[in-house]
Design an enzyme around this catalytic site. Sequence first.
Site, PDB file in Angstrom:
ATOM      1  N   SER A 215     -23.176 100.194  32.007  1.00 32.89           N
ATOM      2  CA  SER A 215     -22.525 101.179  31.139  1.00 32.89           C
ATOM      3  C   SER A 215     -21.400 100.512  30.351  1.00 32.89           C
ATOM      4  CB  SER A 215     -21.951 102.324  31.978  1.00 32.89           C
ATOM      5  OG  SER A 215     -22.956 102.892  32.780  1.00 32.89           O
ATOM      6  N   ARG A 216     -20.828  99.455  30.918  1.00 34.45           N
ATOM      7  CA  ARG A 216     -19.687  98.801  30.264  1.00 34.45           C
ATOM      8  C   ARG A 216     -20.110  97.851  29.138  1.00 34.45           C
ATOM      9  NH1 ARG A 216     -17.558  98.789  35.880  1.00 34.45           N
ATOM     10  NH2 ARG A 216     -15.616 100.001  35.911  1.00 34.45           N
TER      11      ARG A 216
ATOM     12  N   HIS B  25     -28.281 104.509  31.646  1.00 31.92           N
ATOM     13  CA  HIS B  25     -29.027 103.494  30.897  1.00 31.92           C
ATOM     14  C   HIS B  25     -30.325 103.191  31.656  1.00 31.92           C
ATOM     15  CE1 HIS B  25     -27.543 100.831  33.994  1.00 31.92           C
ATOM     16  NE2 HIS B  25     -26.272 101.037  33.634  1.00 31.92           N
ATOM     17  N   GLU B  26     -31.039 102.187  31.175  1.00 24.86           N
ATOM     18  CA  GLU B  26     -32.361 101.893  31.770  1.00 24.86           C
ATOM     19  C   GLU B  26     -32.287 101.525  33.250  1.00 24.86           C
ATOM     20  OE1 GLU B  26     -34.610  99.011  29.359  1.00 24.86           O
ATOM     21  OE2 GLU B  26     -33.443  99.834  27.706  1.00 24.86           O
ATOM     22  N   GLY B  27     -31.168 100.955  33.668  1.00 22.54           N
ATOM     23  CA  GLY B  27     -30.989 100.633  35.090  1.00 22.54           C
ATOM     24  C   GLY B  27     -31.017 101.908  35.920  1.00 22.54           C
ATOM     25  N   HIS B  28     -30.237 102.904  35.479  1.00 21.58           N
ATOM     26  CA  HIS B  28     -30.218 104.186  36.189  1.00 21.58           C
ATOM     27  C   HIS B  28     -31.612 104.838  36.135  1.00 21.58           C
ATOM     28  CE1 HIS B  28     -25.871 104.009  34.722  1.00 21.58           C
ATOM     29  NE2 HIS B  28     -25.744 104.037  36.025  1.00 21.58           N
TER      30      HIS B  28
ATOM     31  N   MET C 114     -22.336 107.097  37.998  1.00 26.05           N
ATOM     32  CA  MET C 114     -21.123 107.523  37.313  1.00 26.05           C
ATOM     33  C   MET C 114     -21.445 107.920  35.864  1.00 26.05           C
ATOM     34  SD  MET C 114     -18.001 105.406  38.877  1.00 26.05           S
ATOM     35  CE  MET C 114     -18.206 103.897  37.963  1.00 26.05           C
TER      36      MET C 114
HETATM   37  P1  AMP Z   1     -23.007 103.204  38.242  1.00 25.05           P
HETATM   38  O1  AMP Z   1     -23.246 104.402  37.388  1.00 25.05           O
HETATM   39  O2  AMP Z   1     -22.630 101.989  37.466  1.00 25.05           O
HETATM   40  O3  AMP Z   1     -22.097 103.484  39.409  1.00 25.05           O
HETATM   41  O4  AMP Z   1     -24.410 102.824  38.886  1.00 25.05           O
HETATM   42  C1  AMP Z   1     -25.155 103.753  39.623  1.00 25.05           C
HETATM   43  C2  AMP Z   1     -26.283 103.029  40.303  1.00 25.05           C
HETATM   44  O5  AMP Z   1     -27.095 102.388  39.334  1.00 25.05           O
HETATM   45  C3  AMP Z   1     -25.783 101.931  41.259  1.00 25.05           C
HETATM   46  O6  AMP Z   1     -26.554 101.977  42.457  1.00 25.05           O
HETATM   47  C4  AMP Z   1     -26.035 100.665  40.494  1.00 25.05           C
HETATM   48  O7  AMP Z   1     -26.282  99.546  41.314  1.00 25.05           O
HETATM   49  C5  AMP Z   1     -27.281 101.031  39.702  1.00 25.05           C
HETATM   50  N1  AMP Z   1     -27.381 100.188  38.513  1.00 25.05           N
HETATM   51  C6  AMP Z   1     -26.409  99.920  37.605  1.00 25.05           C
HETATM   52  N2  AMP Z   1     -26.843  99.058  36.675  1.00 25.05           N
HETATM   53  C7  AMP Z   1     -28.130  98.758  37.001  1.00 25.05           C
HETATM   54  C8  AMP Z   1     -29.125  97.924  36.439  1.00 25.05           C
HETATM   55  N3  AMP Z   1     -28.912  97.204  35.349  1.00 25.05           N
HETATM   56  N4  AMP Z   1     -30.342  97.882  37.031  1.00 25.05           N
HETATM   57  C9  AMP Z   1     -30.594  98.606  38.153  1.00 25.05           C
HETATM   58  N5  AMP Z   1     -29.689  99.421  38.740  1.00 25.05           N
HETATM   59  C10 AMP Z   1     -28.473  99.494  38.175  1.00 25.05           C
END
Ligand code: AMP
Length: 287
Positions: free
Chosen positions: A186-187, A34-37, A30
């Site tokens: 993101s939040r 960030h680093e997770g993405h 969405m």
């Molecule tokens: P979102 O943009 O929040 O819908 O997340 C997109 C994808 O990134 C989803 O599959 C999440 O599980 C993954 N994601 C979000 N935060 C993290 C994180 N901190 N570490 C790893 N993956 C993440």
Amino acid sequence: MKVIKDISALQEISDYHRILRKKIGLVPTMGYLHEGHVSLLLNARDECDIVVVSVFVNPKQFLPGEDFKEYPRDFLRDYHICKKSGVDYIFNPDEKEMYKENYFTYVNVKELSDKLEGIYRPGHFTGVATVVLKLINIAKPHCVYFGEKDAQQAVIIDRMFKDLDVDTEMRICQTMREDNGLAISSRNIFLNENERNEAAILNKVLNEGMNMVLENRVERCDELKKILEEKIKSESPNSRLQYMSITDDKLLDEIENLNEYKGEIIISLAAFYGDTRLIDNVSFTKM
Ligand code: AMP
């Protein structure tokens, strides 16, 4: 790197790459990356020839009164992060492109969608499953990448793929965390410094819970939850825990007797700091 806004354009691009026998990886997001993405993008870059990331704040997965309008957005920033991460295509459709007039079709992964998060966010996972299946049909990926952070989402999408014979492999990537253990989200920009520090407790108690289960230090699920909930309350006075659950990873049913149970366990929780809702989990195997 190209930005694609039209569904049919991305479908044609994917057909082209498939004809050339290229392996396509899709990372649904969405935005406000960030680093997770980025870790998902890099995993896709490693394993695939073509990396597609979708940046789409999906209105169907927000309930009325949730933060759809306030959800952070910064496409230019996302663009640069994608470019640096070696993305080939950013799919960034408008809402009207994804949900055209007379849009009526939804995917409901019954049983699993009404538990845990679904209790507090009814309809959320229908929105998630629907958009994921649409994105699969649009990007036609060989592999799709999700984060372990959204554990229930991963379980539900996995079920949907199996039930609907979706011919795409699923990859689950580990949760990226701040130095203090807080899951990156993101939040998190909505947290003040104090809240950010306090929220480190969430990951700490999850790990503590895992260790207690693995060392057979607690038998009853309720007992463990009470210990962990009290710890959160005492160490993080500004937190408001919404739920904590200790479940298996298939049906997401609560595990009553932890000593007797063998298999995968997910301890998950949601907590508020002010209006900001955070989720986190730990998953592990009990032999
Ligand atoms: P979102 O943009 O929040 O819908 O997340 C997109 C994808 O990134 C989803 O599959 C999440 O599980 C993954 N994601 C979000 N935060 C993290 C994180 N901190 N570490 C790893 N993956 C993440």
